[in-house]
Design a protein around this motif. Structure first.
Motif, mmCIF file in Angstrom:
data_model
loop_
_atom_site.group_PDB
_atom_site.id
_atom_site.type_symbol
_atom_site.label_atom_id
_atom_site.label_comp_id
_atom_site.label_asym_id
_atom_site.label_seq_id
_atom_site.Cartn_x
_atom_site.Cartn_y
_atom_site.Cartn_z
ATOM 1 N N UNK A 178 0.798 -1.230 0.000
ATOM 2 C CA UNK A 178 0.000 0.000 0.000
ATOM 3 C C UNK A 178 0.834 1.285 0.000
ATOM 4 N N UNK A 179 1.582 1.510 1.090
ATOM 5 C CA UNK A 179 2.267 2.790 1.239
ATOM 6 C C UNK A 179 3.769 2.608 0.997
ATOM 7 N N UNK A 180 4.333 3.226 -0.049
ATOM 8 C CA UNK A 180 5.757 3.032 -0.323
ATOM 9 C C UNK A 180 6.637 3.636 0.764
ATOM 10 N N UNK A 181 7.630 2.894 1.242
ATOM 11 C CA UNK A 181 8.549 3.449 2.240
ATOM 12 C C UNK A 181 9.504 4.441 1.583
ATOM 13 N N UNK A 182 10.171 5.222 2.395
ATOM 14 C CA UNK A 182 11.135 6.190 1.886
ATOM 15 C C UNK A 182 12.529 5.793 2.361
ATOM 16 N N UNK A 183 13.383 5.394 1.416
ATOM 17 C CA UNK A 183 14.745 4.985 1.733
ATOM 18 C C UNK A 183 15.739 5.893 1.016
ATOM 19 N N UNK A 184 16.866 6.083 1.659
ATOM 20 C CA UNK A 184 17.972 6.816 1.037
ATOM 21 C C UNK A 184 19.066 5.802 0.724
ATOM 22 N N UNK A 185 19.267 5.540 -0.545
ATOM 23 C CA UNK A 185 20.270 4.564 -0.963
ATOM 24 C C UNK A 185 21.594 5.216 -1.348
ATOM 25 N N UNK A 186 21.793 6.418 -0.869
ATOM 26 C CA UNK A 186 23.056 7.088 -1.122
ATOM 27 C C UNK A 186 23.267 7.357 -2.598
ATOM 28 N N UNK A 187 24.407 6.927 -3.087
ATOM 29 C CA UNK A 187 24.749 7.194 -4.485
ATOM 30 C C UNK A 187 24.078 6.259 -5.462
ATOM 31 N N UNK A 188 23.335 5.260 -4.942
ATOM 32 C CA UNK A 188 22.665 4.313 -5.841
ATOM 33 C C UNK A 188 21.365 4.915 -6.345
ATOM 34 N N UNK A 189 21.291 5.144 -7.649
ATOM 35 C CA UNK A 189 20.127 5.849 -8.190
ATOM 36 C C UNK A 189 19.123 4.923 -8.863
ATOM 37 N N UNK A 190 19.384 3.610 -8.817
ATOM 38 C CA UNK A 190 18.478 2.683 -9.488
ATOM 39 C C UNK A 190 17.738 1.842 -8.453
ATOM 40 N N UNK A 191 16.665 2.363 -7.928
ATOM 41 C CA UNK A 191 15.817 1.646 -6.975
ATOM 42 C C UNK A 191 14.396 1.640 -7.516
ATOM 43 N N UNK A 192 13.778 0.463 -7.525
ATOM 44 C CA UNK A 192 12.411 0.326 -8.033
ATOM 45 C C UNK A 192 11.496 -0.118 -6.899
ATOM 46 N N UNK A 193 10.312 0.511 -6.814
ATOM 47 C CA UNK A 193 9.333 0.196 -5.783
ATOM 48 C C UNK A 193 8.149 -0.536 -6.428
ATOM 49 N N UNK A 194 7.828 -1.715 -5.918
ATOM 50 C CA UNK A 194 6.749 -2.531 -6.477
ATOM 51 C C UNK A 194 5.738 -2.839 -5.383
ATOM 52 N N UNK A 195 4.474 -2.501 -5.622
ATOM 53 C CA UNK A 195 3.426 -2.696 -4.620
ATOM 54 C C UNK A 195 2.958 -4.150 -4.600
ATOM 55 N N UNK A 196 2.441 -4.586 -3.458
ATOM 56 C CA UNK A 196 1.998 -5.971 -3.229
ATOM 57 C C UNK A 196 1.161 -6.518 -4.379
ATOM 58 N N UNK A 197 0.164 -5.749 -4.812
ATOM 59 C CA UNK A 197 -0.765 -6.229 -5.838
ATOM 60 C C UNK A 197 -0.101 -6.379 -7.209
ATOM 61 N N UNK A 198 1.075 -5.761 -7.397
ATOM 62 C CA UNK A 198 1.775 -5.855 -8.680
ATOM 63 C C UNK A 198 2.768 -7.009 -8.733
ATOM 64 N N UNK A 199 3.057 -7.617 -7.601
ATOM 65 C CA UNK A 199 4.099 -8.645 -7.542
ATOM 66 C C UNK A 199 3.793 -9.816 -8.466
ATOM 67 N N UNK A 200 2.505 -10.140 -8.594
ATOM 68 C CA UNK A 200 2.117 -11.309 -9.388
ATOM 69 C C UNK A 200 1.820 -10.967 -10.852
ATOM 70 N N UNK A 201 1.884 -9.688 -11.210
ATOM 71 C CA UNK A 201 1.513 -9.280 -12.561
ATOM 72 C C UNK A 201 2.560 -9.744 -13.582
ATOM 73 N N UNK A 202 2.108 -10.263 -14.713
ATOM 74 C CA UNK A 202 3.010 -10.745 -15.755
ATOM 75 C C UNK A 202 3.971 -9.643 -16.211
#
Length: 272
Positions: A14-38
């Protein structure tokens, strides 16, 4: 980042968390309902490799260890040894639920196994003891209300047929909640299962705001929904309006059993 991490996949509910990955600029957020999507599944299987960090944020949503969403998550986790698993409570209702989290950590090791306390020492597990005290606020119950309750119960049983028997306690609690309306105070905030009271200070479970102090009118019949309420408000005391009717005693007992299961795990875990 350590371990030569080059990308991060964050799976959340539901609610995306907020993380600071420093210099890593490639982070993808996937919601629960999308995990099973083709459209996500095959792409993620191609992208996730030994340089990927997977973060699971509040993904324990059902007690069914064979749930399709869990199984898809396991496929992703098999692609990389790097994962971090966050969960507000270590269980949904029973200690056995903790095996869901252990399956995320190492599915092959714990496949088909039942919960044992020794597992808490075998993995890198840290827990915050989030104990919730239950404060029962007694509501006077009139003889007429007891009579109406008994008639409702008899009617529900008589007309149950092939329906789910769980509708009986659910409906009885709504009726008991109606009897609590006389105890509602305008300066307090309340939570009920629906909008039937039509009062500005009575909210549904979906409407609660973080860190507000609510009094429960109807205990939610789905444990995961009540857990979500506790996560959202972050209260350490649950105040509950209770009549003298058996249905309220039942829900109080159920909550106390859940609390005991939590305390048993906390007592044997590495707390910080």
């Amino acid at each position: 980042m350590n371990h030569d991490i080059r990308q991060v996949k964050v799976f959340y509910f539901k609610r995306p968390p907020q993380y600071d990955f420093g210099g890593l600029d490639k982070a993808e957020y996937i919601e629960w309902s999308d995990i099973i999507m083709y459209k996500f599944f095959y792409r993620l299987l191609e992208e996730i490799d030994k340089h990927t960090l997977i973060i699971l944020e509040e993904l324990m949503r059902t007690q069914n260890r064979s749930d399709l969403t869990y199984n898809c998550a396991h496929h992703y986790l098999n692609q990389t040894p790097h994962r971090i698993i966050f969960e507000y409570f270590p269980i949904i209702e029973q200690q056995e639920d903790f095996m869901i989290l252990l399956n995320f950590e190492n599915k092959d090791k714990y496949r088909g196994k039942g919960f044992q306390y020794e597992y808490l020492k075998e993995e890198d597990i840290k827990m915050i003891s989030r104990k919730v005290e239950l404060e029962v606020i007694d509501v006077e119950t009139a003889a007429k209300e007891i009579e109406l309750y008994e008639k409702k119960k008899e009617n529900l049983f008589a007309n149950l047929g092939n329906k789910d028997p769980d509708i009986i306690p659910r409906n009885l609690q709504l009726l008991a909640g109606d009897f609590k309306k006389k105890a509602l105070k305008p300066h307090e905030l309340y939570v009920a299962r629906n909008k039937r009271f039509k009062l500005p200070n009575v909210f549904t479970y979906k409407e609660v705001n973080k860190e507000e102090d609510y009094i429960i009118v109807d205990m939610h019949y789905r444990r995961i929904n009540l857990n979500d309420f506790l996560k959202e408000t972050q209260v350490n005391k649950l105040r509950y309006l209770a009549t003298a009717l058996p249905i309220d005693k039942f829900y109080i007992s159920e909550f106390n059993n859940w609390n005991k299961n939590l305390e048993d795990i906390y007592a044997k875990a590495n707390l910080y």
